[in-house]
Every structure is written in C-alpha cells, then in structure tokens.
Enzyme design. Structure first.
Site, PDB file in Angstrom:
ATOM      1  N   CYS A   1      -4.809  -6.811   8.900  1.00  0.00           N
ATOM      2  CA  CYS A   1      -3.971  -6.526   7.513  1.00  0.00           C
ATOM      3  C   CYS A   1      -3.076  -6.482   7.514  1.00  0.00           C
ATOM      4  O   CYS A   1      -2.148  -5.635   8.217  1.00  0.00           O
ATOM      5  CB  CYS A   1      -5.366  -5.269   6.258  1.00  0.00           C
ATOM      6  SG  CYS A   1      -4.334  -3.785   6.758  1.00  0.00           S
TER       7      CYS A   1
ATOM      8  N   CYS B   1       0.540   0.071  10.236  1.00  0.00           N
ATOM      9  CA  CYS B   1      -0.545  -0.438   9.327  1.00  0.00           C
ATOM     10  C   CYS B   1       0.935  -2.007   8.983  1.00  0.00           C
ATOM     11  O   CYS B   1       1.823  -1.425   8.079  1.00  0.00           O
ATOM     12  CB  CYS B   1      -1.115  -0.182   8.998  1.00  0.00           C
ATOM     13  SG  CYS B   1      -1.812  -1.642   7.694  1.00  0.00           S
TER      14      CYS B   1
ATOM     15  N   CYS C   1       0.745  -1.372  -0.503  1.00  0.00           N
ATOM     16  CA  CYS C   1       0.067  -0.178   0.473  1.00  0.00           C
ATOM     17  C   CYS C   1       0.823   1.050  -0.100  1.00  0.00           C
ATOM     18  O   CYS C   1       1.774   1.229   0.638  1.00  0.00           O
ATOM     19  CB  CYS C   1      -1.118  -0.175   1.226  1.00  0.00           C
ATOM     20  SG  CYS C   1      -2.037   1.165   1.048  1.00  0.00           S
TER      21      CYS C   1
HETATM   22  N1  SAH Z   1      -7.237   0.757   3.352  1.00  0.00           N
HETATM   23  C1  SAH Z   1      -7.843   0.765   4.000  1.00  0.00           C
HETATM   24  C2  SAH Z   1      -8.901  -0.582   3.868  1.00  0.00           C
HETATM   25  C3  SAH Z   1      -7.883  -1.580   4.575  1.00  0.00           C
HETATM   26  S1  SAH Z   1      -7.141  -1.575   5.673  1.00  0.00           S
HETATM   27  C4  SAH Z   1      -8.392   1.659   5.278  1.00  0.00           C
HETATM   28  O1  SAH Z   1      -6.885   2.248   5.268  1.00  0.00           O
HETATM   29  O2  SAH Z   1      -9.414   1.812   5.751  1.00  0.00           O
HETATM   30  C5  SAH Z   1      -8.502  -1.848   7.220  1.00  0.00           C
HETATM   31  C6  SAH Z   1      -9.064  -1.164   8.587  1.00  0.00           C
HETATM   32  O3  SAH Z   1      -7.983  -1.421   9.182  1.00  0.00           O
HETATM   33  C7  SAH Z   1      -8.108   0.678   8.848  1.00  0.00           C
HETATM   34  O4  SAH Z   1      -8.832   1.060   9.103  1.00  0.00           O
HETATM   35  C8  SAH Z   1      -6.858   0.890   9.066  1.00  0.00           C
HETATM   36  O5  SAH Z   1      -6.623   1.585  10.028  1.00  0.00           O
HETATM   37  C9  SAH Z   1      -7.679  -0.425   9.747  1.00  0.00           C
HETATM   38  N2  SAH Z   1      -5.863  -1.226  10.588  1.00  0.00           N
HETATM   39  C10 SAH Z   1      -4.454  -1.200   9.970  1.00  0.00           C
HETATM   40  N3  SAH Z   1      -3.697  -1.844  10.209  1.00  0.00           N
HETATM   41  C11 SAH Z   1      -4.068  -2.253  11.612  1.00  0.00           C
HETATM   42  C12 SAH Z   1      -4.029  -3.073  12.835  1.00  0.00           C
HETATM   43  N4  SAH Z   1      -2.392  -2.881  13.042  1.00  0.00           N
HETATM   44  N5  SAH Z   1      -4.787  -2.842  14.022  1.00  0.00           N
HETATM   45  C13 SAH Z   1      -5.904  -2.245  13.976  1.00  0.00           C
HETATM   46  N6  SAH Z   1      -6.431  -1.735  12.447  1.00  0.00           N
HETATM   47  C14 SAH Z   1      -5.157  -1.680  11.917  1.00  0.00           C
HETATM   48 FE1  SF4 Z   2      -2.772   0.891   3.487  1.00  0.00          FE
HETATM   49 FE2  SF4 Z   2      -2.890  -0.245   5.505  1.00  0.00          FE
HETATM   50 FE3  SF4 Z   2      -3.471   2.529   5.914  1.00  0.00          FE
HETATM   51 FE4  SF4 Z   2      -5.018   0.519   5.163  1.00  0.00          FE
HETATM   52  S1  SF4 Z   2      -4.420   1.409   6.870  1.00  0.00           S
HETATM   53  S2  SF4 Z   2      -4.750   3.272   3.845  1.00  0.00           S
HETATM   54  S3  SF4 Z   2      -3.508  -0.515   3.400  1.00  0.00           S
HETATM   55  S4  SF4 Z   2      -1.314   1.639   4.633  1.00  0.00           S
END
Ligand code: SAH
Ligand code: SF4
Length: 351
Positions: free
Chosen positions: A340, A122, A115
C-alpha cells in the site's frame, strides 16, 4: 459538498431527481448506466438515458462523473496484478490495485489520500494525511478496476478489499456508503461477504461495524502481541491499546457471529520469532480468528527487512498448531510495488 455521480446510492439518486423536478423512476436507468454498465463519459440519450434526465445532467446543479485519470499503471509479470495511480479532481493521487487470477479477481481500494495513523513500516503512513476520499472517489476506483478487467479478461470483479491507502474506519460514513453502492445488486453486485475492511485497530469503528446491518469481513492489523512492541510499529496503539482492541474484536465476533481476520506483517528480526508466534497464539486464544501473515514489503522510509522464509513457515506452523487457521499472503504483485502506498512513494523518491 456535491459528490461525483458514482457516490449516489439508488435512493439518493431518486431523491435528487425528485428534488430537481424529474420523475424519480428515471433513477433506475441512470443508476444502471453509472453503476452496472460503467458508462465513463457522455451520459446521454445514446446511452439509454431518458431526455429529461439527460437535460438535467447537463445543468450546473447536476453532479458529474469522477475524473479518475490514470497517471501510472504497473502491470506485473504474471499479467493478472495491475496497479493504477489515479489522479482525482483536485490533483490528489491514490492507488487502486487489481489482484488475483481468472475467476477470482479482487480490487484493492484506497479510502484516504495518505493516512493519519503513521505506522512506521507503511509507505502511506510515511506520507502523512492529506484528506478523506468521498464516496464517489471510492466507488470510482472499483469502476476503474472493473472496466480494465472487462476489457482485458472479459471478467468481473469478485472481491473488494479496503486495503489500499488510508484507514477505512477513520473515514467511516463515506466508506460504508461506497460499499453499499458496490454491493447493490442493481450495480456491481459484489456480495458483502466478498468485501473485506482492513483496520489498524480503530476501536470505535470496529464497534460501529459490529452494529452495521451488512456483514462485511473484518481484518485487524496486529503486528505486535504486547502494547510495547505494537506501539513501536503502530503509534495509535497508545490511543487504542491491545487489551481494548481484543475486547472490541470479541464483541464483534459475538454480535456478528463472524470470524475476525488478524493481519500480522512479519518484519525480519522484529516480530518474526517463534516466541512472537507463541504470544500471538496466546493473545487470540478463544477468539474466532484467522491469522494472515504478510511478509514485509521493504519501504525506503523504514529500515526493517523482509523475514526469512523459514521463519515465516515456522511462525505459520505455531499458529496452526494452536488451532487457528493461518495463511501467508501471496507475494504476487510485489514486482509492481503492490504494497500500500508504494507506487506513489517510489515516484516521489525519483523526483
Ligand atoms: N489502514 C488499514 C488498511 C490499509 S493497509 C490497515 O492498516 O489495516 C493494509 C495492510 O497492509 C495492513 O495490514 C498493513 O499493516 C499492511 N502493510 C502496510 N505496509 C506494508 C508493508 N510495507 N509491508 C507489508 N505489509 C504492509
Ligand atoms: Fe495507515 Fe498504513 Fe497504518 Fe494502514 S498500515 S493504518 S494505511 S499507516
């Protein structure tokens, strides 16, 4: 680029067949074999494919099915959540997750390899961006999850969430085409209302979605109620600042007459205080909103920790008292690293 066969809508199949000199009426059994019966190999006469189509499929010009080789599968203790690592034609790997429980299974799909948005907490953001997924590669993930579900539980998928690796609105057209195919009643037939698209706050994409004919659910990741705080977690807040984002969400609710789901990843000591909850409630005042709290799934590339349970409950109570529905995402599947990008991140760190 020629996409894999899963990436062709009914109309696109008809067009392709007629371009190849095959009667387009044959699109019907072909679409049904690929999108409804989920035939995974040997699209042949034995599978109800008519001879002219079978002959055409065996030529070099015809698209082939997407090779989604499963290289890892982590079932969770509850037997319902399962996370798959899928290797694509070029060797890239993406994750797809099955979640839920009998009668209510959901597939969480990836939209990109890595991403570009770089959210600090993330695992996918920590990997950086490799490439967009094609329509076929997105549809093929749903097929993979549905096949497993039919085999293990004799069930069908009910919901789809675009919450795997990647930012769906940064790969707008292929994602919309994939959802068009997944929601087609001649295929998997998952109702648009049962599809959720989660975005980091990609404003142009939100506005395009507001004018899109189908009514998918929209989830917007907030995690901060001021530009300063949000910007520390989500670097693209600079490009799409909070006031503009909230404006786009208001426009979305007005055009679609639909509520927006706001995701808030709770990070212990960072954004989980009562003060944060009050400020979030203030920010969302007057918007048709639902708040979804996600306790942080700790990743190796970020120091933050999960919030205390009491803070989560207090935060939820404040949002609810302000009049907004607020739920806490179940921590189901945490034992399979269902956050994710986390399965891939864990494998990389073991190498
Ligand atoms: N890129 C999109 C969709 C994928 S992430 C987005 O950011 O919305 C889906 C959700 O998981 C998002 O709300 C993101 O902030 C959350 N997320 C990502 N990594 C995470 C983590 N380590 N712990 C909890 N939530 C997380
Ligand atoms: Fe990308 Fe992860 Fe941010 Fe969603 S939460 S926009 S997958 S970097």
């Amino acid at each position: 680029m020629v996409d894999s066969l899963e990436g062709y809508s009914y109309g696109a199949l008809e067009q392709m067949l007629s371009g190849a000199g095959v009667n387009p009426v044959h699109a019907k059994p072909l679409f049904s074999a690929v999108q409804r019966r989920l035939v995974s190999k040997n699209l042949s006469v034995a599978e109800g494919i008519l001879p002219p189509v079978a002959r055409w499929l065996s030529t070099d010009e015809a698209p082939v099915l997407c090779p989604t080789e499963q290289t890892d599968c982590s079932p969770s203790g509850d037997g319902f959540t399962e996370k798959y690592m899928l290797r694509l034609a070029d060797g890239a790997e993406v994750e797809a997750v099955r979640m839920g429980f009998p009668g209510r299974f959901t597939a969480c799909l990836s939209t990109q390899v890595g991403c570009a948005m770089g959210c600090v907490f993330c695992a996918t953001g920590q990997m950086g961006f490799s490439r967009h997924l094609t329509t076929g590669e997105i549809v093929a993930q749903a097929h993979h999850v549905e096949r497993g579900l039919r085999e293990s539980h004799g069930e069908r998928l009910r919901n789809i969430v675009m919450m795997g690796m990647g930012e769906p609105l940064h790969n707008f057209e292929p994602v919309m085409e994939a959802l068009g195919i997944i929601t087609d009643n001649r295929g998997l037939n998952i109702g648009p209302a049962r599809v959720a698209i989660s975005t980091v706050g990609h404003i142009p994409g939100i506005l395009k979605l507001a004018h899109h004919p189908k009514r998918y659910s929209l989830a917007v990741s907030l995690h901060g109620a001021s530009d300063e705080e949000r910007g520390k977690l989500i670097p693209v807040n600079k490009k799409w600042p909070l006031a503009d984002l909230i404006g786009a969400c208001r426009e979305y609710t007005a055009i679609k007459r639909a509520r927006v789901f706001f995701a808030w990843t709770l990070i212990g000591g960072v954004n989980d205080s009562k003060d944060h909850a009050f400020r979030l409630a203030e920010l969302l005042k007057g918007i048709d909103a639902h708040v979804n709290l996600i306790p942080l799934n700790a990743t190796e590339g970020y120091e933050g920790e999960a919030p205390d349970e009491t803070n989560v409950r207090e935060f939820q109570g404040i949002i609810q008292a302000s009049g907004l529905p607020c739920t806490v995402r179940q921590r189901r599947g945490i034992d399979v690293a269902a956050g994710c990008g986390q399965l891939k991140a864990r494998r990389l760190s073991k190498q």
